[in-house]
Design an enzyme around this catalytic site. Structure first.
Site, PDB file in Angstrom:
ATOM      1  CE  LYS A 193      -2.307  35.326  -4.916  1.00  0.00           C
ATOM      2  NZ  LYS A 193      -1.940  34.681  -3.648  1.00  0.00           N
ATOM      3  N   GLY A 246       5.752  41.950  -5.146  1.00  0.00           N
ATOM      4  CA  GLY A 246       6.321  40.618  -4.950  1.00  0.00           C
ATOM      5  C   GLY A 246       7.681  40.538  -5.602  1.00  0.00           C
ATOM      6  CB  SER A 247       9.736  37.629  -6.450  1.00  0.00           C
ATOM      7  OG  SER A 247       8.797  36.917  -7.234  1.00  0.00           O
ATOM      8  CB  VAL A 250       6.096  36.628  -9.582  1.00  0.00           C
ATOM      9  CG1 VAL A 250       4.601  36.764  -9.820  1.00  0.00           C
ATOM     10  CG2 VAL A 250       6.411  35.254  -9.013  1.00  0.00           C
ATOM     11  N   GLY A 251       7.034  39.293 -11.130  1.00  0.00           N
ATOM     12  CA  GLY A 251       6.681  40.598 -11.702  1.00  0.00           C
ATOM     13  C   GLY A 251       6.903  40.656 -13.207  1.00  0.00           C
ATOM     14  CD  GLU A 268       6.303  49.877  -6.103  1.00  0.00           C
ATOM     15  OE1 GLU A 268       7.530  49.789  -5.942  1.00  0.00           O
ATOM     16  OE2 GLU A 268       5.776  50.864  -6.632  1.00  0.00           O
ATOM     17  CB  CYS A 302      11.074  45.117  -0.820  1.00  0.00           C
ATOM     18  SG  CYS A 302      10.031  46.309   0.012  1.00  0.00           S
ATOM     19  CD  GLU A 404      14.532  40.632  -2.845  1.00  0.00           C
ATOM     20  OE1 GLU A 404      13.904  39.945  -3.668  1.00  0.00           O
ATOM     21  OE2 GLU A 404      14.067  41.650  -2.304  1.00  0.00           O
TER      22      GLU A 404
HETATM   23  P1  NAD Z   1       6.107  36.311  -4.762  1.00  0.00           P
HETATM   24  O1  NAD Z   1       6.424  37.016  -6.039  1.00  0.00           O
HETATM   25  O2  NAD Z   1       6.454  34.872  -4.665  1.00  0.00           O
HETATM   26  O3  NAD Z   1       4.546  36.404  -4.447  1.00  0.00           O
HETATM   27  C1  NAD Z   1       3.871  37.623  -4.313  1.00  0.00           C
HETATM   28  C2  NAD Z   1       2.390  37.414  -4.580  1.00  0.00           C
HETATM   29  O4  NAD Z   1       2.226  37.054  -5.949  1.00  0.00           O
HETATM   30  C3  NAD Z   1       1.749  36.303  -3.763  1.00  0.00           C
HETATM   31  O5  NAD Z   1       0.438  36.672  -3.425  1.00  0.00           O
HETATM   32  C4  NAD Z   1       1.737  35.134  -4.756  1.00  0.00           C
HETATM   33  O6  NAD Z   1       0.725  34.189  -4.486  1.00  0.00           O
HETATM   34  C5  NAD Z   1       1.461  35.854  -6.054  1.00  0.00           C
HETATM   35  N1  NAD Z   1       1.907  35.150  -7.268  1.00  0.00           N
HETATM   36  C6  NAD Z   1       2.906  34.236  -7.374  1.00  0.00           C
HETATM   37  N2  NAD Z   1       3.004  33.836  -8.662  1.00  0.00           N
HETATM   38  C7  NAD Z   1       2.069  34.517  -9.370  1.00  0.00           C
HETATM   39  C8  NAD Z   1       1.693  34.558 -10.743  1.00  0.00           C
HETATM   40  N3  NAD Z   1       2.314  33.811 -11.670  1.00  0.00           N
HETATM   41  N4  NAD Z   1       0.697  35.391 -11.131  1.00  0.00           N
HETATM   42  C9  NAD Z   1       0.071  36.169 -10.213  1.00  0.00           C
HETATM   43  N5  NAD Z   1       0.385  36.174  -8.893  1.00  0.00           N
HETATM   44  C10 NAD Z   1       1.376  35.362  -8.477  1.00  0.00           C
HETATM   45  O7  NAD Z   1       6.791  37.159  -3.596  1.00  0.00           O
HETATM   46  P2  NAD Z   1       6.800  36.893  -2.030  1.00  0.00           P
HETATM   47  O8  NAD Z   1       7.728  35.761  -1.753  1.00  0.00           O
HETATM   48  O9  NAD Z   1       5.415  36.826  -1.519  1.00  0.00           O
HETATM   49  O10 NAD Z   1       7.432  38.268  -1.505  1.00  0.00           O
HETATM   50  C11 NAD Z   1       8.793  38.499  -1.500  1.00  0.00           C
HETATM   51  C12 NAD Z   1       9.206  39.409  -2.654  1.00  0.00           C
HETATM   52  O11 NAD Z   1       8.408  40.578  -2.648  1.00  0.00           O
HETATM   53  C13 NAD Z   1      10.632  39.889  -2.522  1.00  0.00           C
HETATM   54  O12 NAD Z   1      11.260  39.828  -3.776  1.00  0.00           O
HETATM   55  C14 NAD Z   1      10.485  41.323  -2.066  1.00  0.00           C
HETATM   56  O13 NAD Z   1      11.571  42.172  -2.382  1.00  0.00           O
HETATM   57  C15 NAD Z   1       9.238  41.732  -2.775  1.00  0.00           C
HETATM   58  N6  NAD Z   1       8.622  42.874  -2.128  1.00  0.00           N
HETATM   59  C16 NAD Z   1       8.684  44.076  -2.770  1.00  0.00           C
HETATM   60  C17 NAD Z   1       8.157  45.212  -2.180  1.00  0.00           C
HETATM   61  C18 NAD Z   1       8.205  46.547  -2.876  1.00  0.00           C
HETATM   62  O14 NAD Z   1       7.396  47.405  -2.555  1.00  0.00           O
HETATM   63  N7  NAD Z   1       9.115  46.759  -3.804  1.00  0.00           N
HETATM   64  C19 NAD Z   1       7.552  45.116  -0.925  1.00  0.00           C
HETATM   65  C20 NAD Z   1       7.501  43.870  -0.297  1.00  0.00           C
HETATM   66  C21 NAD Z   1       8.033  42.751  -0.917  1.00  0.00           C
END
Ligand code: NAD
Length: 513
Positions: A193, A246-247, A250-251, A268, A302, A404
């Site tokens: 996804k 992602g964030s 959510v993580g 990550e 990130c 962040e």
């Molecule tokens: P996000 O957490 O909003 O979304 C990331 C993904 O998760 C998207 O595909 C989203 O649709 C999905 N998602 C959202 N809620 C969910 C849930 N409850 N269950 C399952 N999936 C869900 O993040 P974003 O805005 O897309 O990206 C920005 C964030 O990602 C920043 O915090 C950034 O630091 C982080 N990031 C981290 C790395 C790393 O390797 N550490 C790399 C790139 C981005």
């Protein structure tokens, strides 16, 4: 530039009046619409009137179908010898290389970073596929001496099953490739996804994988929301492996739910990375790197340099040159010549940046030294642009030094000496990337030892990971796994301990001499 890229450039510049392209999911070996027929628009953040296409807004039933197909395909894919899999990855390298310019153009159009950056994003996928094609000839286990006579011990690597892969928008092809490629190379199958804001780059990657000749059923892409599709993947009982980038917010939810189901989960997450500049640093070089680290990808990495920690003696000279360099950034649509910084990815992301600028202005003692405004006029009127922004006199406990922001906002802090700089650098929840500018070899080695981050650069920017090196962070940045290089193959495979006793009699480990 490929001809389709030229057409799209025309479409982008005439407000996207060409026919809207309709994209689909790829499930069970076929391109298909969402089961509920719903779609969402994909638009250009630099020119919001430019409609790129529509993508499915899938319900969870589509995930169920994808999982069923991936489970079935796993039975045969797991048995394909890794060197044969490797040849497909080699073909993938060739296809992505042929299409690099087109994919980079599409990526800039859908998420905004300038084309020289999106070429790098596609190249990262190419490098990841290169690495996989070599890994197919390794996939090493270990042979280990037995404590008993006439007995042979070894370990082998086993694929696990269906991998649920969820990615963000800031590296729309690189991050999916970091997940999909090692997952498949290890013999697993995939339900993927992508982020809602960058579906086209994800689509392009899947199309390239299919064109390389991989069995179609082993890879599924289900477009949709995190709430519906993402949550269903995380909680699906037939998906034993979850990889999420992602964030942190959510993580935490994904980590809780997937761990409760005893899944293997890699996360990550966010970062708040610091570049330390010591008095003996090469000033020009430190400024160049802080510009690239702070404002590359409009600060939406990130690993972005969102804090610069200057030793007192170099602070004023650094700030002076940093502001002068920030003024030279050329902001606009990243597929146009000479643009060095694109827009924020969305209206919401820019609003969040604007909110943080207001928070910074109100923090007691912080000074807005440059920028601070959204760009809403002229060439910028139709996109989500924001000035590069620099705060000085920032104290370590301020919100703009702790949280962040994920936008073009950098906080400059002062440190008394190296120990103080380390303390400030470590005084945050996150632990992804870090950089130290110094000519002192003792400080360089102390940085490796003492900085609480998964990545430390000496005399290089906090951004710029290489695909064959482990990538990931400590503390609130993740749960200890790494993407990239050899380490990610550990995540996507189980280790099995194998024993062969050829003594012909009962031998008891720990009991018989
Ligand atoms: P996000 O957490 O909003 O979304 C990331 C993904 O998760 C998207 O595909 C989203 O649709 C999905 N998602 C959202 N809620 C969910 C849930 N409850 N269950 C399952 N999936 C869900 O993040 P974003 O805005 O897309 O990206 C920005 C964030 O990602 C920043 O915090 C950034 O630091 C982080 N990031 C981290 C790395 C790393 O390797 N550490 C790399 C790139 C981005």
């Amino acid at each position: 530039m490929a001809s389709e890229a030229k057409d799209k450039k025309k479409a982008a510049s005439n407000g996207g009046k060409s026919k809207t392209k309709v994209y689909q999911n790829f499930i069970a070996g076929k391109w298909c619409d969402a089961a509920n027929g719903q779609i969402v628009e994909n638009r250009n953040p630099a020119m919001w009137s430019d409609l790129i296409g529509t993508f499915p807004h899938s319900p969870k039933e589509d995930v169920d179908r994808a999982v069923k197909s991936a489970q079935k395909a796993f039975k045969t894919w797991r048995l394909v010898p890794p060197p044969q899999k490797a040849k497909l990855f080699f073909r993938l390298v060739e296809i992505l290389t042929e299409r690099k310019e087109q994919h980079a153009f599409d990526m800039t159009r859908e998420m905004g970073k300038p084309i020289f950056e999106t070429r790098g994003d596609v190249q990262e996928a190419i490098d990841t596929a290169w690495y996989a094609s070599g890994e197919g000839y390794r996939m090493f286990g270990k042979t280990v001496p037995s404590e008993l006579n006439n007995k042979f011990n070894m370990t082998i690597r086993m694929p696990i099953g269906v991998c649920g892969l969820i990615s963000p928008w800031n590296f729309p092809m690189a991050i999916p490739s970091w997940k999909i490629i090692p997952a498949l190379m290890s013999g697993n199958t995939v339900v993927f996804k992508p982020a809602e804001m960058t579906p086209l780059s994800a689509h392009n990657l899947i199309e390239a994988i299919l064109d390389a000749g991989f069995p179609p059923e082993i890879v599924n892409i289900v477009h949709g929301s995190g709430k519906e599709v993402g949550t269903h993947i995380v909680n699906h009982p037939d998906i034993p492996v979850i990889s999420f980038t992602g964030s942190s917010a959510v993580g935490k939810v994904i980590g809780r739910d997937a761990s409760y189901m005893l899944k293997r989960v890699s996360m990550e997450l966010g970062g708040k990375n610091a570049q330390i500049v010591m008095n003996d640093a090469d000033l020009e070089h430190a400024v160049d790197c802080a510009i690239w680290g702070g404002f590359g990808t409009t600060g939406q990495r990130c690993t972005a340099t969102s804090r610069v920690i200057c030793e007192e003696g170099i602070h004023d000279a650094f700030v002076d040159k940093y502001i002068k360099a920030a003024k030279k950034l050329k902001i606009g649509y990243g597929n146009n010549e000479g643009i060095t910084m694109g827009p924020c990815v969305s209206e919401g992301q820019r609003k969040s940046v604007m909110d943080y600028v207001e928070i910074g202005k109100k923090e007691d003692g912080a000074t807005l030294a440059y920028g601070g405004k959204a760009l809403m006029k002229g060439d910028h009127a139709d996109g989500w642009f924001h000035e590069p922004t620099i705060f000085v006199d920032v104290k370590p406990n301020m919100r703009i030094a702790q949280e962040e922001i994920f936008g073009p906002v950098v906080s400059v802090l002062k440190a008394k000496n190296f120990d103080d700089a380390l303390k400030i650098s470590n005084g945050i929840d996150y632990g992804l990337s870090s950089a130290v500018f110094t000519k002192n070899v003792d400080q360089a080695f102390r940085s490796f030892r003492d900085i609480e981050a998964g990545i430390t650069y000496i005399n290089a920017a906090t951004i710029g990971a290489e695909a064959h090196m482990p990538f990931g962070g400590m503390k609130a940045t993740g749960n200890g796994h790494r993407e990239g290089g050899w380490e990610v193959y550990e995540f996507y495979s189980e280790t099995k301990a194998c024993y062969i006793d050829y003594s012909g009699k009962l031998q008891r480990a720990q009991i018989d001499d």
